[in-house]
Write a protein that holds these residues in place. Structure first.
Motif, PDB file in Angstrom:
ATOM      1  N   LYS A  87      63.503 -75.768  -3.041  1.00 46.39           N
ATOM      2  CA  LYS A  87      63.802 -77.208  -3.003  1.00 46.39           C
ATOM      3  C   LYS A  87      65.067 -77.460  -2.183  1.00 46.39           C
ATOM      4  O   LYS A  87      65.128 -78.392  -1.382  1.00 46.39           O
ATOM      5  N   ASN A 109      64.406 -76.922   1.561  1.00 47.49           N
ATOM      6  CA  ASN A 109      63.653 -78.052   2.102  1.00 47.49           C
ATOM      7  C   ASN A 109      64.578 -79.235   2.384  1.00 47.49           C
ATOM      8  O   ASN A 109      64.442 -79.909   3.406  1.00 47.49           O
ATOM      9  N   VAL A 114      69.638 -79.735  -8.646  1.00 47.75           N
ATOM     10  CA  VAL A 114      68.229 -79.344  -8.546  1.00 47.75           C
ATOM     11  C   VAL A 114      67.766 -78.971  -9.941  1.00 47.75           C
ATOM     12  O   VAL A 114      68.457 -78.233 -10.648  1.00 47.75           O
TER      13      VAL A 114
END
Length: 194
Positions: free
Chosen positions: A133, A136, A184
């Motif tokens: 994540k 990205n 996150v």
């Protein structure tokens, strides 16, 4: 004569390749007003070490690891106590009974090792998922920055020996990453669960 022909063919081939490269460069999208490529350098490892979200990921992983280790250690102590008890009773138990209890105890130790391995797998998958994540989001931030500053290529810091520090976009990427993704969610899933 044959040597001259091979040399002439090689020269012709080099000339054609140079023309092809020049044509490709001429057709490349012009990012800068001068038409020259605009290069940037990004220290990905520094971003992955210093991002605010990474610190949160580490904290979550470490907390879960500590919980897993405490759980495993508690079971291990119980099994060690059971093993000690079996040693003490081995003199009064029949050989068949002692062997059966030893086999059951070995199975429990084997189950504990398997459980510990599963816990490590859960931690590894959680870390990889959270890091994915983050990577990205780094790609999104970098893409946006490249468009804004008309950067045509960004090189990883590990691929560059020496560069002008003005090409370094690491601090800007890190600043934007911390703003866009301050944390996150780390998902701890058992194998096979979606």
């Amino acid at each position: 004569m044959a040597r001259w022909t091979k040399a002439a063919c090689a020269a012709l081939l080099v000339g054609l390749m140079a023309g092809t490269v020049n044509a490709a460069v001429a057709k490349a999208p012009e990012a800068a007003a001068s038409g020259s490529p605009v290069i940037a350098v990004l220290d990905v490892q520094l971003v992955l070490r210093n991002a605010v979200a990474v610190k949160g990921i580490r904290t979550a992983i470490d907390a879960r690891r500590k919980g897993f280790e405490d759980e495993i250690e508690l079971v291990r102590k119980d099994l060690k106590a059971e093993e000690q008890k079996l040693r003490q009773q081995s003199t009064i138990l029949s050989p068949e009974a002692a062997n059966e209890r030893r086999r059951v105890l070995e199975t429990k130790f084997s189950d504990l090792r398997r459980k510990a391995e599963q816990r490590r797998g859960i931690l590894e998958r959680a870390f990889v998922g959270a890091t994915r994540k983050l990577r990205n989001e780094i790609a999104k931030v970098l893409t946006q920055l490249m468009a804004e500053q008309k950067i045509t290529i960004t090189l990883a810091r590990t691929a560059v020996l020496v560069f002008d520090e003005r090409l370094n976009v690491t601090s800007e990427v890190l600043r934007r990453l911390d703003k866009n993704l301050p944390n996150v969610t780390v998902e701890f899933k058992k194998p096979g669960k979606k």
